[in-house]
Design a protein around this motif. Structure first.
Motif, PDB file in Angstrom:
ATOM      1  N   ALA A 197      61.169  -4.114  38.976  1.00  0.00           N
ATOM      2  CA  ALA A 197      60.516  -4.119  37.660  1.00  0.00           C
ATOM      3  C   ALA A 197      59.098  -3.558  37.779  1.00  0.00           C
ATOM      4  N   ASP A 198      58.414  -3.898  38.854  1.00  0.00           N
ATOM      5  CA  ASP A 198      57.063  -3.370  39.069  1.00  0.00           C
ATOM      6  C   ASP A 198      57.073  -1.864  39.268  1.00  0.00           C
ATOM      7  N   LYS A 231      57.553  -0.279  35.970  1.00  0.00           N
ATOM      8  CA  LYS A 231      56.361  -0.431  35.145  1.00  0.00           C
ATOM      9  C   LYS A 231      55.299   0.609  35.525  1.00  0.00           C
ATOM     10  N   LEU A 265      54.659  -1.074  23.965  1.00  0.00           N
ATOM     11  CA  LEU A 265      55.423  -2.152  24.607  1.00  0.00           C
ATOM     12  C   LEU A 265      55.276  -2.211  26.132  1.00  0.00           C
ATOM     13  N   PRO A 266      55.394  -1.067  26.843  1.00  0.00           N
ATOM     14  CA  PRO A 266      55.265  -1.164  28.310  1.00  0.00           C
ATOM     15  C   PRO A 266      53.900  -1.687  28.743  1.00  0.00           C
ATOM     16  N   VAL A 317      52.167  -3.959  27.286  1.00  0.00           N
ATOM     17  CA  VAL A 317      52.136  -5.417  27.149  1.00  0.00           C
ATOM     18  C   VAL A 317      52.477  -6.043  28.497  1.00  0.00           C
ATOM     19  N   TYR A 318      53.495  -5.481  29.150  1.00  0.00           N
ATOM     20  CA  TYR A 318      53.909  -6.038  30.439  1.00  0.00           C
ATOM     21  C   TYR A 318      52.959  -5.635  31.557  1.00  0.00           C
ATOM     22  N   GLY A 372      49.867  -5.886  31.065  1.00  0.00           N
ATOM     23  CA  GLY A 372      48.775  -6.845  30.897  1.00  0.00           C
ATOM     24  C   GLY A 372      47.509  -6.263  30.304  1.00  0.00           C
ATOM     25  N   LEU A 373      47.621  -5.117  29.607  1.00  0.00           N
ATOM     26  CA  LEU A 373      46.427  -4.548  28.975  1.00  0.00           C
ATOM     27  C   LEU A 373      46.145  -5.271  27.667  1.00  0.00           C
ATOM     28  N   ASP A 374      44.864  -5.284  27.250  1.00  0.00           N
ATOM     29  CA  ASP A 374      44.594  -5.933  25.969  1.00  0.00           C
ATOM     30  C   ASP A 374      44.818  -4.948  24.822  1.00  0.00           C
ATOM     31  N   ARG A 399      45.552  -0.884  24.684  1.00  0.00           N
ATOM     32  CA  ARG A 399      46.939  -0.480  24.461  1.00  0.00           C
ATOM     33  C   ARG A 399      47.017   0.523  23.322  1.00  0.00           C
TER      34      ARG A 399
END
Ligand SMILES: Nc1ncnc2c1ncn2[C@@H]1O[C@H](COP(=O)(O)OP(=O)(O)O)[C@@H](O)[C@H]1O
Ligand SMILES: [Mg+2]
Lengths: 242, 407
Positions: free
Chosen positions: A78-79, A82, A106-107, A109-110, A112-114, A118
């Motif tokens: 998954a990493d 990503k 959407l990507p 979000v995973y 971890g950007l604010d 984004r």
């Protein structure tokens, strides 16, 4: 860089084992635009899923930037997806009750950007994929097929991946729109240096790439250089028409 | 993934199917609401029982006539069935038992009482002066039965407020007036304070007269119906119970304790058994309500399983763009917990209102404890986690390839 060595994929359905990929080996260098072509059922999507680390080979090694990811765990894969890979699917796979911009983000979000970061990157990706700014806040089910595929391409770009994998991206589009989408890929490859692996069963579409690998019954039967049908930059004006 | 994004995503997906989310929440609302209501009824009942036991008096032993339950004997003679206790027994207890604060013998009967044409059937208690202190009887106006009344066998009466209401009407002042029963006139000298209570043991529906008067003119002997003994402290009661048993066995010339012609009730024991009954009642009510909560939880699970199936492609896509198993699990768990938590809030509100309505219209005491409210929130969140976990786990373990292909 993509490096496949003796990749075998076997599907088990009950007692019956079917070998879908029979010892596939090839390399894709950074910045290449490769088309994988072959008849329906020849194993192209299976190969792309392995390249995209959505699936793992039954045997063989898959080196991505020098690391053998064939034995990675689900979360490690998954990493990889990503950080390194962007997908474009035949059926777009957009969230229907979300705006174009939200889909693209959407990507992130995973990652971890604010939110602000984004949206900034999402808009940048949408403009590179050629969607008019007036559509950013439209719900994706209000967009045309060509516009939807642009949103999907922007989503694939937004993580700044080194590799873009596209499985039949023109399969649900009419010929004209398909051509414009292909020109967008050429442009991304030509101007931004993204490595692109394109999967198609149409020879016309494969002609946009500068290398064509032909797959039949799970084996590579041909691997040749190709002279591009068009130079990517030529599509810039057409883009406004869809 | 950031918490704020998780929350936003959760609300967007719950709002995208408002009707279904609403109906699922309703199941939890009803479940939590009925738990709150039922527990408040149970605790209200236990509060009523406790306070009515406390109103009996404090540090109290009640000696009453009748056969203690011996080996092989299932039936014990009812209180007052066999008159085996006498005034002399009461005096002996007062004189000889260590730790006695006061002794209040009591004679009980029922009579048809008339006053100015009105009449009522009520309890007549023949008592002595200490009775008021021992049994916690307070005087609203006038005075209680005194030692002088007993000495002179006076025909005086102290009325409970329910009797006053029956004979003289509400808020009347009957002091100085006379009532008539057993062909005798009694002058009213006092009215007691209302203690509440209902049914057969309504301590407001009582007429007190001097014990000596009752023995002289009604029973004609020196038997008493009950001896109330107040100890100096709670700690002494157990030993006093043993001592009184020994004393009365000796006085009644009974060798075998199982054949005793009296029994002693300890107020602490009554309180303990009553509160265990109330506790059982609360648990019973709560578990009935708990079943509806369980059904609500199954509703959550059902909805979440449907959602996971409907959103298979979305799950595949999220995995393709880098969502880990944990990201998917937490997303679906968050949806389930949000549903149950919202249901919990609404359920507590509903339960609160319902228990106020029960108190108001059902004439039943209810008591909402902060503990039961906190518990309701805890339980609703736990239900979200328990019933949401399986669907979330199913979602997380979906193979992204199959999920993307899913039509
Ligand atoms: N999960 C699976 N289980 C069993 N067989 C599969 C599975 N996925 C694909 N196949 C089979 O593998 C073959 C190749 O499929 P695919 O890679 O999708 O071909 P292509 O994309 O070239 O049309 C097909 O015959 C298909 O039925
Ligand atoms: Mg395919």
């Amino acid at each position: 860089m993509i490096q496949c060595k003796d990749i075998v994929k076997i599907y088990k359905t009950g007692e019956i084992e079917t070998t879908i990929l029979k010892s596939v080996s090839f390399q894709v260098k950074e910045g290449e635009f490769v088309a994988i072509i072959g008849p329906s059922g020849s194993g192209k999507s299976t190969l792309m899923n392995i390249l995209g680390t959505l699936d793992v080979p039954t045997s063989g090694d898959y080196f991505l930037d020098g690391k053998n990811v064939a034995k990675y765990s689900d979360d490690e894969l998954a990493d990889i997806r990503k950080n390194k890979i962007g997908f474009v699917f035949q059926s777009f796979n957009l969230l229907p009750r979300a705006t174009a911009l939200r889909n693209v983000c959407l990507p992130l979000v995973y990652a971890g950007l604010d939110r602000n970061e984004r949206e900034e990157r999402g808009k940048e990706a949408l403009s590179r994929a050629g969607l008019g700014a007036e559509h950013y806040h439209h719900y994706t089910n209000q967009l045309s097929g060509g516009q939807m595929q642009r949103v999907a391409i922007a989503r694939a770009l937004v993580n700044r991946p080194s590799i873009i994998l596209a499985d039949e991206p023109t399969g649900n589009l009419d010929t004209k729109t398909g051509e414009i989408v292909m020109e967008t890929f050429q442009e991304l490859n030509f101007q931004q240096g993204h490595t692109i692996v394109l999967i198609t069963h149409e020879r016309d579409i494969a002609e946009y790439a500068d290398r064509i690998i032909t797959v039949r019954d799970g084996s590579i039967v041909e691997d040749r250089k190709n002279t591009r049908k068009k130079i990517g930059i030529a599509g810039v004006d057409d883009r406004q028409k869809i | 993934m950031k918490i704020i994004d998780l929350l936003e995503q959760t609300f967007l997906s719950l709002l995208s199917n408002k009707a279904r989310s609403g109906l699922t929440i309703l199941g939890i609302v009803i479940g939590i609401g009925s738990v709150i209501t039922m527990v408040s009824i149970g605790q209200g009942a236990s509060g009523t029982i406790t306070s009515s036991i406390e109103s009996l008096g404090s540090n109290l032993l009640m000696v009453s006539p009748g056969m203690a339950r011996g080996v092989g004997q299932q039936v014990s003679a009812g209180r007052g069935g066999a008159q085996t206790l006498t005034l002399a027994d009461a005096n002996a207890i007062a004189d000889q038992i260590y730790g006695v604060q006061a002794v209040a013998p009591q004679y009980s009967t029922r009579a048809q009482v008339t006053a100015k044409g009105a009449n009522t059937n009520t309890s007549i208690y023949g008592v002595t002066e200490p009775y008021a202190a021992v049994r916690n009887v307070e005087i609203q106006s006038g005075s209680f039965i005194t030692q002088a009344h007993n000495g002179s066998k006076a025909k005086v009466a102290v009325l409970g407020p329910a009797v006053v209401e029956d004979l003289f009407g509400e808020d009347a002042d009957p002091i100085g007036q006379t009532i008539r029963f057993n062909n005798m006139d009694f002058r009213i000298v006092g009215v007691t304070v209302s203690k509440g209570g209902s049914g057969m043991n309504n301590v407001d529906d009582v007429i007190y007269i001097p014990l000596a008067t009752a023995q002289q003119y009604i029973s004609g002997d020196d038997k008493v119906g009950m001896i109330n003994v107040q100890g100096e402290s709670q700690k002494l009661l157990d030993q006093m119970e043993i001592d009184i048993t020994a004393l009365l066995l000796e006085r009644h010339k009974i060798a075998d304790e199982t054949l005793a012609d009296f029994q002693i009730m300890n107020q602490a024991d009554i309180a303990a058994s009553a509160s265990s009954i109330a506790g059982t009642l609360t648990i019973l009510l709560a578990s009935i309500a708990g079943i509806s909560l369980l059904v609500g939880g199954i509703g959550i699970m059902n909805m979440m399983l449907t959602t996971v199936t409907e959103r298979t492609r979305e799950i595949g896509l999220r995995k393709a763009v880098g969502a880990k198993k944990g990201d998917i699990t937490i997303q679906f768990l968050a949806e389930a917990v949000t549903l149950t938590f919202l249901g919990g809030i609404a359920g507590v509100a509903l339960g609160w209102i319902a228990s106020l309505l029960v108190r108001h219209f059902g004439n039943t005491a209810t008591q909402i404890s902060p503990v039961s409210v906190l518990l309701a929130f805890g339980v609703s969140a736990a239900i979200g986690i328990i019933f949401g976990y399986y669907p979330a786990w199913r979602a997380a373990k979906l193979n992204p390839i199959n999920a993307l292909r899913y039509e």
